[in-house]
Write a protein that holds these residues in place. Structure first.
Motif, PDB file in Angstrom:
ATOM      1  N   GLN A 205      -9.388  61.720  81.328  1.00  0.00           N
ATOM      2  CA  GLN A 205      -9.700  60.653  80.382  1.00  0.00           C
ATOM      3  C   GLN A 205      -9.774  59.322  81.130  1.00  0.00           C
ATOM      4  O   GLN A 205      -9.026  59.090  82.078  1.00  0.00           O
ATOM      5  N   ASP A 207     -10.033  55.009  80.670  1.00  0.00           N
ATOM      6  CA  ASP A 207      -9.939  53.817  79.833  1.00  0.00           C
ATOM      7  C   ASP A 207      -9.555  52.653  80.733  1.00  0.00           C
ATOM      8  O   ASP A 207      -9.390  52.814  81.953  1.00  0.00           O
ATOM      9  N   ARG A 232      -3.311  52.601  78.009  1.00  0.00           N
ATOM     10  CA  ARG A 232      -4.447  52.997  77.186  1.00  0.00           C
ATOM     11  C   ARG A 232      -5.058  54.307  77.689  1.00  0.00           C
ATOM     12  O   ARG A 232      -5.473  55.155  76.899  1.00  0.00           O
ATOM     13  N   THR A 233      -5.112  54.461  78.986  1.00  0.00           N
ATOM     14  CA  THR A 233      -5.684  55.679  79.562  1.00  0.00           C
ATOM     15  C   THR A 233      -4.800  56.887  79.270  1.00  0.00           C
ATOM     16  O   THR A 233      -5.282  57.954  78.852  1.00  0.00           O
ATOM     17  N   ARG A 236      -4.816  58.603  75.847  1.00  0.00           N
ATOM     18  CA  ARG A 236      -5.982  59.391  75.463  1.00  0.00           C
ATOM     19  C   ARG A 236      -5.909  60.843  75.937  1.00  0.00           C
ATOM     20  O   ARG A 236      -6.810  61.637  75.630  1.00  0.00           O
ATOM     21  N   THR A 377     -11.025  53.184  68.583  1.00  0.00           N
ATOM     22  CA  THR A 377     -10.813  52.262  69.699  1.00  0.00           C
ATOM     23  C   THR A 377     -11.987  52.228  70.663  1.00  0.00           C
ATOM     24  O   THR A 377     -12.022  51.393  71.562  1.00  0.00           O
ATOM     25  N   GLU A 378     -12.953  53.130  70.478  1.00  0.00           N
ATOM     26  CA  GLU A 378     -14.133  53.132  71.337  1.00  0.00           C
ATOM     27  C   GLU A 378     -15.330  53.638  70.551  1.00  0.00           C
ATOM     28  O   GLU A 378     -15.213  54.582  69.761  1.00  0.00           O
TER      29      GLU A 378
END
Length: 454
Positions: A205, A207, A232-233, A236, A377-378
């Motif tokens: 993942q 981010d 954040r990464t 995910r 969030t994306e």
């Protein structure tokens, strides 16, 4: 010592450079007048910047830029011609005006062509606190980027990096026209960011996070940026999909501003006079709930898009775009306004600072209020039809249960129609993302179609 405050001494010659650009603009206007132009306008700009990128503890690129541009537009009646150059030699400047005049003589009349009306020109120019240059050396910028990436990679679960960057830029610009208007502007912008990768193989993942601001003291610390990028990464990892259905959707602040962007596209003059908007003839109509409001604040101190005048010299002023849920006006420059039989809204070159009023609390309180639904969030893809308002985009984020994040999700699509989406907004949060001229917190929609693989 906090690395973000490190700087070297420098000489600020920006005011002198602005006057030089202003002198050039006046010479060009006089040349255009001498060649028979009935009206003319000149834009002069000079940009300097430094941008460094590092990856896995090593420097990848260091780029220093120094660009300038001169653009001349002339009008012979309602025939228009434009030309540009980056060469400040007199012969090149003269040739640029001559080329613009030659183009104008060979174009067709356009009833909407011409400068904005003289009586609309700005006459006062307050200091809007947009000039905070950072005398950052390449070595110092590299240190900031390395510190940011190192902080993000400190967690062993971060398996790779897409790199980190530090950048600073400053811009000088002058706009002048044959009404006698001349406007000068100085602006600065700085940023630090990091993108990281967690996991292995198909489970990887990606981010990241970045901070940006007009003044260096408003930037987040590079170590904090790196740590947030890692958080954040890692959040995910091990995502799931979702079954297809109708669920409440909370757009995080960094994705919520895209909804406002779709509104702006639909109410811009170009889309309207081409009749390529789902919001044709919508001024004065209710598009949002009656508590919803958007204000444009072009004179905001240290605002990312603050200016006393627009791209045509028209004076800007604070005004409502949406009030009590009703669209108050369109977003127009003088050309599109004439095409529509209206008056410019001082938005030649785009909108200035927009502020979407909140009616809820921070993200945590909004999640609690939503109860069960999707936090986006994306967003991926460009599945928005500006003519019909149909909306379908790939998304990633988190499934929420009982007001708490339950697990990450990706591989899903969210769909609806923008007009219906606008009317179904239930809340706007106070958790504003400060990195954009569109100041908006998280936005909660009552229901959208979510399509996944489960």
């Amino acid at each position: 010592m906090n690395a973000i405050t490190t700087q070297t001494a420098g000489t600020d010659d920006s005011l002198q450079r602005l006057e030089q650009l202003a002198d050039i603009s006046q010479r060009l206007l006089e040349k255009a007048r001498a060649m028979g132009a009935s009206q003319a306008e000149v834009s002069c700009s000079e940009d300097r910047g430094l941008d460094v990128n590092v990856r896995l503890g090593e420097v990848e690129t260091v780029e220093s830029t120094h660009d300038r541009g001169i653009a001349v537009t002339v009008y012979f009646g309602q025939r228009k011609g434009s030309a540009s150059t980056a060469d400040l030699q007199d012969s090149s400047l003269d040739a640029t005006v001559a080329q613009a005049c030659a183009i104008a003589r060979h174009t067709e009349d356009d009833a909407a062509a011409g400068l904005a009306d003289a009586e609309l020109m700005a006459t006062t120019f307050p200091d809007l606190d947009g000039w905070h240059p950072w005398e950052l050396s390449a070595e110092q910028a590299v240190d900031l980027a390395l510190a940011c990436e190192a902080a993000g990679r400190a967690d062993a679960r971060i398996s790779n990096s897409d790199g980190a960057s530090a950048a600073t830029a400053r811009s000088l610009s002058v706009y002048a026209n044959s009404h006698g208007f001349i406007g000068r502007d100085r602006s600065s912008h700085h940023s630090i960011g990091c993108a990281l990768i967690a996991g292995q193989g198909d489970g990887m993942q990606r981010d990241g996070w970045y901070t940006s601001a007009i003044a260096r003291e408003d930037l987040q610390d590079p170590v904090a940026v790196g740590r947030l990028a890692a958080e954040r990464t890692l959040a995910r990892l091990q995502p799931r999909s979702l079954p297809t259905g109708q669920v409440p959707v909370l757009f995080a602040a960094e994705t919520a501003r895209s909804l406002i962007g779709h509104l702006l596209s639909a109410v811009s003059g170009g889309a309207l006079y081409r009749r390529a908007s789902f919001l044709l003839d919508s001024a004065g109509t209710q598009l949002f709930p009656d508590w919803f409001a958007i204000d444009e604040l072009p004179l905001l101190k240290r605002g990312l898009r603050s200016s006393a005048f627009d791209g045509e010299g028209v004076a800007t002023r604070n005004s409502a775009l949406v009030s009590a849920g009703v669209l108050q006006r369109y977003v127009l420059g003088s050309y599109s306004a004439r095409r529509l039989g209206l008056q410019t809204t001082a938005n030649a070159g785009g909108v200035h600072n927009l502020q979407v009023r909140a009616n809820a609390g921070d993200r945590a309180s909004m999640l609690s209020g939503m109860g069960t639904g999707l936090l986006v969030t994306e967003l991926m893809g460009q599945g928005v039809n500006g003519v019909t308002g149909d909306y379908s985009r790939g998304a990633a984020g988190f499934w929420v249960e009982n007001g708490e994040i339950a697990y990450p999700v990706d591989g899903i699509t969210i769909a609806g129609n923008l007009k219906q989406m606008f009317s179904s907004i239930e809340a706007v949060g106070t958790d504003v993302d400060p990195r954009s001229h569109v100041s908006v917190g998280s936005i909660l929609l009552g229901a959208m179609t979510v399509a996944g693989n489960d």
